[in-house]
Design an enzyme around this catalytic site. Structure first.
Site, short mmCIF file in Angstrom:
data_model
loop_
_atom_site.label_atom_id
_atom_site.label_comp_id
_atom_site.label_asym_id
_atom_site.label_seq_id
_atom_site.Cartn_x
_atom_site.Cartn_y
_atom_site.Cartn_z
N TRP A 209 7.77 -4.20 -11.81
CA TRP A 209 7.80 -3.39 -10.59
C TRP A 209 9.22 -3.33 -10.02
CZ3 TRP A 209 6.01 0.40 -8.07
CH2 TRP A 209 6.31 0.58 -6.71
N GLU B 138 3.79 3.61 -9.39
CA GLU B 138 2.96 2.68 -10.18
C GLU B 138 2.75 3.23 -11.59
OE1 GLU B 138 2.29 -0.27 -9.50
OE2 GLU B 138 2.29 -0.45 -7.31
N TYR C 236 10.96 -5.44 0.49
CA TYR C 236 9.75 -4.71 0.08
C TYR C 236 8.51 -5.56 0.39
CZ TYR C 236 6.09 -2.98 -3.01
OH TYR C 236 4.88 -2.54 -3.50
#
Length: 199
Positions: free
Chosen positions: A50, A42, A20
């Site tokens: 995250w 988000e 990522y």
């Protein structure tokens, strides 16, 4: 072989997290479908790590029609209740309802501005902000731009779009380049700005 230098926040023991960072985080996005995906994830992440959401992203893509805002905006209360029973996502009622609400608000912005990207990039005048990150202490949680972006989204009816969430969104989709000075991705991403017509 020399190990590539990466941002200090990254847990390099997690291969999917490294992928990522290396391929997505900070790359400027002008595609509305991807922007809706990042904004939705988000919002789901608020209060969590995250990485927790990143691991669930493939399932989110399945249950949220591959982040097609038009389809998500039409989700019924019955579909929302089904999502709340799905262990593959963050089962928080307010966040699930926010995804549907935000899809509707997202479509309204597209109609007004032609694209969500055109609306979003106004908050940095169409030019990515490049910060000088030397170490963990240099990372910020919000900025004046994220404050303004967040405030405007809230006025347009979005939920779970506080300034901290929006700053993370701006980092993720390249409005802000917060790769550290020694990270190999920083200069690579800067090199793409002209190709994308940014700045």
């Amino acid at each position: 072989m020399t190990e590539l230098c990466r941002c200090p926040w990254l847990d390099t023991s997690k291969a999917d997290y490294v992928a990522y960072h290396d391929t997505e985080w900070g790359v400027p996005l002008l595609d509305d479908d991807k922007l809706f995906e990042f904004l939705t994830l988000e919002a789901a992440q608020a209060g969590l790590s995250w990485y927790t959401v990143l691991k669930k992203r493939p399932h989110y893509r399945t249950v949220l029609a591959n982040f097609d805002a038009q389809q998500v905006a039409r989700f019924s209360q019955h579909q929302i209740e089904r999502l709340l029973q799905d262990p593959g996502i963050i089962r928080n009622r307010l966040k699930v309802e926010a995804a549907v609400n935000n899809a509707r608000c997202f479509l309204a912005i597209q109609q007004e501005f032609g694209s969500f990207a055109a609306y979003q990039w106004r908050f940095v005048d169409g030019r990515p902000i490049v910060n000088a990150i030397r170490g963990p202490a240099d990372y910020r949680a919000t900025s004046k731009a994220s404050d303004a972006f967040s405030k405007d989204l809230k006025q347009r009816g979005f939920k779970f779009v506080g300034s901290t969430t929006i700053y993370a969104h701006m980092q993720a989709c390249g409005m802000v380049n917060d790769h550290s000075l020694d990270c190999f991705r920083r200069e690579q991403i800067i090199a793409t700005y002209r190709q994308l017509g940014l700045g």
